[in-house]
Design a protein around this motif. Structure first.
Motif: not given
Length: 337
Positions: A76, A79-80, A98, A100-101, A103-104, A110, A113-114, A130
């Protein structure tokens, strides 16, 4: 990985964070997330031991059709976790590049960590949970209506206290212990963590010299959690994390136990040694700044006879082995012995 955060780069003593998104997917939907076939997608990295638990549980329980799978690139970036293994670098179901999208969409900005494993709702692409400690227990106990015929009971009610006690010791000293040794920033800290790893492994070897599995005579969640560390031990933890008092392959009991599980359908067929080695050696730049990935170890021993069946035991209890791995989930040849 689960809770690694920036400590993966070795900048400070390792401390694993708790899962921030701990909603549960349950049969009664009490957290707002009811068990439904096709509603959720499991996002993993085959490099991550915490995500590997979910991969194994999903296979053993036959949830492949009910809970779809997204496999992230083992390397990774900032950007995760990336979906660069998929065409156009985008997950074909969630439509994201990603993790992270997702998560967002759950919590904008947030700060944590992702991590993987993560379960994402397909419609809307929002992260559900998670909680790596809880996901597999819920797969075993809340998703029963969707289990395959012949699925094993990985968390039998009559054995739960014993399973929980064993898992707590394995988590503290082995699963997390190798990380505390590997990311230690002082000699005393490292030595204490490393000593704890091998003290617990020796105790587990004593236990497993007398019985085929950790609790009872069948595979349980406890075996899954120990296996995901053992299968990475010689490939990364022995050298990369300096847990080098001895190799797994030098301990007759643990080596045979690990091979027994590896050769059991649902375990080894989820393991990708190529992903494991590339992740640890290329992402943990604070430990391995050159990013060089070792050629070894020789993996052929994973397929050698183990003779653990002489201890008795029934791997799947009253159930049956899982069927063949779905064609689109097979581990590439470069990741297998």
């Amino acid at each position: 990985m689960a809770g690694d955060g920036n400590s993966a780069y070795g900048s400070r003593p390792f401390k694993r964070s708790r899962s921030h998104f701990a909603d549960r997917i349950t049969a009664d939907g009490r957290d707002g997330w009811p068990v439904r076939a096709g509603r959720y997608r499991l996002v993993v990295s085959r490099a991550c031991p915490w995500a590997s638990r979910a991969l194994i549980s999903r296979r053993l329980l036959g949830l492949e059709k009910a809970l779809s799978l997204a496999v992230a690139d083992p390397v990774q970036d900032d950007r995760s976790w990336r979906f660069t293994l998929d065409p156009d670098g985008r997950d074909p179901v969630l439509g994201i590049r990603f993790l992270s999208e997702a998560y967002d969409r759950r919590e904008t900005g947030y700060p944590g960590g992702v991590s993987v494993p993560a379960i994402v709702e397909v419609t809307g692409g929002t992260l559900v949970t998670n909680d790596y400690q809880r996901i597999t227990l819920d797969l075993a106990t809340e998703w029963t209506a969707l289990h395959r015929e012949g699925a094993p009971d990985l968390y039998p009610r009559a054995r739960r206290d014993e399973i929980d006690a064993v898992m707590a010791e394995v988590y503290e000293d082995v699963n997390n212990g190798v990380y505390r040794a590997g990311f230690a920033t002082g000699q005393t800290e490292y030595e204490a963590a490393c000593a704890g790893v091998f003290r617990r492994l020796e105790a587990l070897a004593d236990r497993l010299a007398r019985q085929r599995y950790l609790v009872g005579d069948t595979i349980t969640e406890a075996d899954i959690r120990l296996f995901t560390t053992l299968v990475r031990f010689d490939a990364v933890y022995h050298g990369h994390f300096k847990c080098n008092r001895w190799k797994l392959s030098e301990n007759p009991v643990l080596w045979a136990y690990a091979r027994d599980l590896y050769q059991t359908p649902g375990f080894g067929d989820t393991v990708d040694f190529d992903h494991i080695k590339r992740h640890y050696h290329q992402v943990h730049t604070g430990i391995n700044p050159t990013g060089i990935v070792p050629l070894g170890p020789d993996l052929s021993g994973w397929l050698a006879p183990h003779h653990r069946e002489e201890l008795g035991g029934r791997p799947f209890g009253d159930g049956t082995p899982p069927g063949p791995v779905p064609a689109d989930e097979e581990v590439p040849a470069r990741g297998r012995p």
